[in-house]
Design a protein around this motif. Structure first.
Motif, PDB file in Angstrom:
ATOM      1  N   VAL A  23       9.190 -16.346 -57.427  1.00  0.00           N
ATOM      2  CA  VAL A  23       9.802 -15.034 -57.555  1.00  0.00           C
ATOM      3  C   VAL A  23       9.151 -14.431 -58.909  1.00  0.00           C
ATOM      4  CG1 VAL A  23      11.387 -13.121 -57.629  1.00  0.00           C
ATOM      5  CG2 VAL A  23      11.472 -15.202 -56.091  1.00  0.00           C
ATOM      6  N   PHE A  24       8.213 -13.519 -59.059  1.00  0.00           N
ATOM      7  CA  PHE A  24       7.814 -13.009 -60.389  1.00  0.00           C
ATOM      8  C   PHE A  24       8.027 -11.233 -60.562  1.00  0.00           C
ATOM      9  CE2 PHE A  24       4.491 -16.117 -58.643  1.00  0.00           C
ATOM     10  CZ  PHE A  24       4.512 -16.837 -59.810  1.00  0.00           C
ATOM     11  N   GLY A  25       8.491 -11.263 -61.953  1.00  0.00           N
ATOM     12  CA  GLY A  25       8.932 -10.034 -62.158  1.00  0.00           C
ATOM     13  C   GLY A  25       8.883  -9.945 -63.566  1.00  0.00           C
ATOM     14  N   ASP A  26       8.770  -8.698 -64.279  1.00  0.00           N
ATOM     15  CA  ASP A  26       8.585  -8.236 -65.588  1.00  0.00           C
ATOM     16  C   ASP A  26       9.922  -8.023 -66.226  1.00  0.00           C
ATOM     17  OD1 ASP A  26       9.045  -5.567 -64.883  1.00  0.00           O
ATOM     18  OD2 ASP A  26       7.159  -4.999 -64.814  1.00  0.00           O
ATOM     19  N   SER A  27      11.058  -8.045 -65.735  1.00  0.00           N
ATOM     20  CA  SER A  27      12.354  -8.013 -66.150  1.00  0.00           C
ATOM     21  C   SER A  27      12.659  -9.302 -66.714  1.00  0.00           C
ATOM     22  CB  SER A  27      13.344  -7.308 -65.134  1.00  0.00           C
ATOM     23  OG  SER A  27      14.552  -7.391 -65.862  1.00  0.00           O
ATOM     24  N   GLU A  28      12.601  -9.577 -68.015  1.00  0.00           N
ATOM     25  CA  GLU A  28      13.054 -10.629 -68.655  1.00  0.00           C
ATOM     26  C   GLU A  28      14.672 -10.812 -68.525  1.00  0.00           C
ATOM     27  OE1 GLU A  28      12.533 -13.157 -72.729  1.00  0.00           O
ATOM     28  OE2 GLU A  28      11.988 -10.915 -72.733  1.00  0.00           O
ATOM     29  N   LEU A  29      15.364  -9.877 -68.402  1.00  0.00           N
ATOM     30  CA  LEU A  29      16.832  -9.879 -68.392  1.00  0.00           C
ATOM     31  C   LEU A  29      17.128 -10.538 -66.966  1.00  0.00           C
ATOM     32  CD1 LEU A  29      19.797  -9.374 -69.412  1.00  0.00           C
ATOM     33  CD2 LEU A  29      19.528  -7.188 -68.097  1.00  0.00           C
ATOM     34  N   VAL A  30      16.789  -9.851 -65.890  1.00  0.00           N
ATOM     35  CA  VAL A  30      17.182 -10.141 -64.561  1.00  0.00           C
ATOM     36  C   VAL A  30      16.538 -11.598 -64.154  1.00  0.00           C
ATOM     37  CG1 VAL A  30      16.669  -9.477 -62.178  1.00  0.00           C
ATOM     38  CG2 VAL A  30      17.134  -7.816 -63.827  1.00  0.00           C
ATOM     39  N   ILE A  31      15.270 -12.155 -64.478  1.00  0.00           N
ATOM     40  CA  ILE A  31      14.821 -13.299 -64.300  1.00  0.00           C
ATOM     41  C   ILE A  31      15.577 -14.203 -64.975  1.00  0.00           C
ATOM     42  CG2 ILE A  31      12.699 -14.752 -64.895  1.00  0.00           C
ATOM     43  CD1 ILE A  31      12.341 -12.853 -62.576  1.00  0.00           C
ATOM     44  N   ASN A  32      15.818 -14.243 -66.212  1.00  0.00           N
ATOM     45  CA  ASN A  32      16.679 -15.331 -67.071  1.00  0.00           C
ATOM     46  C   ASN A  32      18.027 -15.154 -66.660  1.00  0.00           C
ATOM     47  OD1 ASN A  32      14.834 -16.244 -68.771  1.00  0.00           O
ATOM     48  ND2 ASN A  32      14.744 -14.534 -70.117  1.00  0.00           N
ATOM     49  N   GLN A  33      18.601 -14.239 -66.181  1.00  0.00           N
ATOM     50  CA  GLN A  33      20.096 -14.324 -65.506  1.00  0.00           C
ATOM     51  C   GLN A  33      20.156 -14.900 -64.399  1.00  0.00           C
ATOM     52  OE1 GLN A  33      21.261 -10.192 -64.897  1.00  0.00           O
ATOM     53  NE2 GLN A  33      22.145 -10.363 -67.317  1.00  0.00           N
ATOM     54  N   LEU A  34      19.065 -14.820 -63.352  1.00  0.00           N
ATOM     55  CA  LEU A  34      18.964 -15.572 -62.078  1.00  0.00           C
ATOM     56  C   LEU A  34      18.561 -17.150 -62.351  1.00  0.00           C
ATOM     57  CD1 LEU A  34      17.351 -12.908 -59.907  1.00  0.00           C
ATOM     58  CD2 LEU A  34      19.602 -13.761 -59.695  1.00  0.00           C
ATOM     59  N   ASN A  35      17.734 -17.366 -63.464  1.00  0.00           N
ATOM     60  CA  ASN A  35      17.309 -18.588 -63.882  1.00  0.00           C
ATOM     61  C   ASN A  35      18.437 -19.522 -64.460  1.00  0.00           C
ATOM     62  OD1 ASN A  35      14.802 -19.158 -63.140  1.00  0.00           O
ATOM     63  ND2 ASN A  35      13.877 -18.279 -64.997  1.00  0.00           N
ATOM     64  N   GLY A  36      19.616 -18.788 -64.749  1.00  0.00           N
ATOM     65  CA  GLY A  36      20.796 -19.490 -65.468  1.00  0.00           C
ATOM     66  C   GLY A  36      20.642 -19.156 -67.042  1.00  0.00           C
ATOM     67  N   THR A  37      19.408 -18.844 -67.692  1.00  0.00           N
ATOM     68  CA  THR A  37      19.317 -18.998 -69.091  1.00  0.00           C
ATOM     69  C   THR A  37      20.236 -18.011 -69.731  1.00  0.00           C
ATOM     70  OG1 THR A  37      16.973 -19.564 -68.814  1.00  0.00           O
ATOM     71  CG2 THR A  37      17.435 -18.639 -70.893  1.00  0.00           C
ATOM     72  N   PHE A  38      20.415 -16.650 -69.045  1.00  0.00           N
ATOM     73  CA  PHE A  38      21.143 -15.686 -69.754  1.00  0.00           C
ATOM     74  C   PHE A  38      22.450 -15.680 -68.624  1.00  0.00           C
ATOM     75  CE2 PHE A  38      17.545 -12.734 -71.389  1.00  0.00           C
ATOM     76  CZ  PHE A  38      17.307 -13.902 -72.447  1.00  0.00           C
ATOM     77  N   ARG A  39      23.570 -15.413 -69.028  1.00  0.00           N
ATOM     78  CA  ARG A  39      24.952 -14.962 -68.437  1.00  0.00           C
ATOM     79  C   ARG A  39      24.842 -13.437 -68.015  1.00  0.00           C
ATOM     80  NH1 ARG A  39      29.866 -17.177 -71.450  1.00  0.00           N
ATOM     81  NH2 ARG A  39      30.527 -15.554 -69.934  1.00  0.00           N
ATOM     82  N   CYS A  40      25.304 -13.133 -66.651  1.00  0.00           N
ATOM     83  CA  CYS A  40      25.453 -12.086 -66.350  1.00  0.00           C
ATOM     84  C   CYS A  40      26.772 -11.458 -66.771  1.00  0.00           C
ATOM     85  CB  CYS A  40      25.085 -11.952 -64.914  1.00  0.00           C
ATOM     86  SG  CYS A  40      25.150 -10.146 -64.448  1.00  0.00           S
ATOM     87  N   MET A  41      26.681 -10.573 -67.854  1.00  0.00           N
ATOM     88  CA  MET A  41      28.061 -10.008 -68.255  1.00  0.00           C
ATOM     89  C   MET A  41      28.135  -8.606 -68.056  1.00  0.00           C
ATOM     90  SD  MET A  41      28.952 -12.534 -70.183  1.00  0.00           S
ATOM     91  CE  MET A  41      30.029 -12.024 -71.380  1.00  0.00           C
ATOM     92  N   SER A  42      27.360  -7.858 -67.428  1.00  0.00           N
ATOM     93  CA  SER A  42      27.678  -6.633 -67.012  1.00  0.00           C
ATOM     94  C   SER A  42      28.268  -6.440 -65.713  1.00  0.00           C
ATOM     95  CB  SER A  42      26.108  -5.999 -66.894  1.00  0.00           C
ATOM     96  OG  SER A  42      26.224  -4.719 -66.355  1.00  0.00           O
ATOM     97  N   CYS A  43      29.360  -5.667 -65.632  1.00  0.00           N
ATOM     98  CA  CYS A  43      30.215  -5.308 -64.523  1.00  0.00           C
ATOM     99  C   CYS A  43      29.338  -4.712 -63.619  1.00  0.00           C
ATOM    100  CB  CYS A  43      31.218  -4.419 -64.870  1.00  0.00           C
ATOM    101  SG  CYS A  43      32.487  -5.119 -66.153  1.00  0.00           S
ATOM    102  N   THR A  44      28.194  -3.774 -63.963  1.00  0.00           N
ATOM    103  CA  THR A  44      27.298  -3.062 -62.995  1.00  0.00           C
ATOM    104  C   THR A  44      26.446  -3.959 -62.109  1.00  0.00           C
ATOM    105  OG1 THR A  44      25.929  -2.253 -64.792  1.00  0.00           O
ATOM    106  CG2 THR A  44      27.690  -0.723 -64.196  1.00  0.00           C
ATOM    107  N   LEU A  45      26.133  -5.068 -63.244  1.00  0.00           N
ATOM    108  CA  LEU A  45      24.961  -5.997 -62.658  1.00  0.00           C
ATOM    109  C   LEU A  45      25.517  -7.233 -61.933  1.00  0.00           C
ATOM    110  CD1 LEU A  45      22.413  -5.951 -65.473  1.00  0.00           C
ATOM    111  CD2 LEU A  45      22.521  -4.779 -63.251  1.00  0.00           C
ATOM    112  N   ALA A  46      26.843  -7.459 -62.043  1.00  0.00           N
ATOM    113  CA  ALA A  46      27.446  -8.733 -61.439  1.00  0.00           C
ATOM    114  C   ALA A  46      27.417  -8.596 -60.000  1.00  0.00           C
ATOM    115  CB  ALA A  46      28.717  -8.823 -62.089  1.00  0.00           C
ATOM    116  N   PRO A  47      27.742  -7.579 -59.067  1.00  0.00           N
ATOM    117  CA  PRO A  47      27.497  -7.641 -57.732  1.00  0.00           C
ATOM    118  C   PRO A  47      26.297  -8.161 -57.295  1.00  0.00           C
ATOM    119  CG  PRO A  47      28.603  -5.800 -58.290  1.00  0.00           C
ATOM    120  CD  PRO A  47      28.213  -6.436 -59.797  1.00  0.00           C
ATOM    121  N   TYR A  48      25.167  -7.709 -57.971  1.00  0.00           N
ATOM    122  CA  TYR A  48      23.878  -7.608 -57.467  1.00  0.00           C
ATOM    123  C   TYR A  48      23.300  -9.266 -58.020  1.00  0.00           C
ATOM    124  CZ  TYR A  48      23.275  -2.799 -57.454  1.00  0.00           C
ATOM    125  OH  TYR A  48      23.161  -1.235 -56.997  1.00  0.00           O
TER     126      TYR A  48
END
Length: 193
Positions: free
Chosen positions: A137-162
């Motif tokens: 999976v390739f994308g230009d969103s560093e935030l989303v990619i790193n959240q899915l990789n586990g590098t970043f934690r998903c702290m946003s209530c609006t993004l958590a369900p996604y």
């Protein structure tokens, strides 16, 4: 006596024929319903019922300038939102370089990051129905990619369900890799309307 529907349609439409057709059809309770957009599930069902003729074997994969080989499917995604509209672009590429392009416009408001997650969820849903697939999976969103990789934690209530849905779908694959690419490398999704 009124002509049958078949007779009216078979004749050349001249003055008065439309009225005859309307009158002939008036005995039925017909209602015009415009065709709705094809949902992602319909595309997933099609791909699931038409599996690759080449099978899925081997392990070779090269992640360089966005190149996939052998039995890996490649997904490029992008999503955006403005004050007037939101939508996503998804490109799925089979191991044999066949491409499917998806461009969807949303009828609801969302943020840019929510739109990017929507793109991932839609793309992974289509690929999920292929069974036993390996995905890059390739994308230009560093935030989303790193959240899915586990590098970043998903702290946003609006993004958590996604994030939860995307992570759940990701677990269903034999192998999945999320890779951040620059906006310039993600031009394949920019070509879609």
């Amino acid at each position: 006596m009124l002509p049958s529907i078949k007779q009216v349609i078979a004749q050349t439409i001249v003055k008065g024929q439309i009225e005859k057709l309307t009158l002939a059809l008036s005995e039925f309770s017909l209602q015009y319903v415009p065709q709705k957009a094809v949902k992602g599930q319909a595309l997933a069902d099609f791909l699931a019922h038409h599996p690759s003729l080449y099978g899925f074997g081997g392990n070779d994969v090269e992640i360089g300038m966005v190149e996939a080989r052998d039995n890996y499917w490649t997904m490029y995604f992008d999503g955006s939102s403005t004050s007037t509209s939101a939508g996503v672009a998804i490109v799925l590429q089979s191991p044999h370089q066949h491409r499917w392009f998806f461009s969807l416009k949303f009828d609801f408001e969302c943020t840019n990051n929510q739109a990017k997650y929507e793109a991932i969820v839609i793309g992974l849903s289509v690929l999920h129905d292929l069974r036993d697939v390996r995905v890059l999976v390739f994308g230009d969103s560093e935030l989303v990619i790193n959240q899915l990789n586990g590098t970043f934690r998903c702290m946003s209530c609006t993004l958590a369900p996604y994030h939860m849905v995307a992570s759940y779908l990701a677990e269903s694959f034999d192998s999945i890799t999320f890779k951040h690419i620059s906006r310039g490398q993600n031009t394949v999704t920019d070509e879609l309307p």
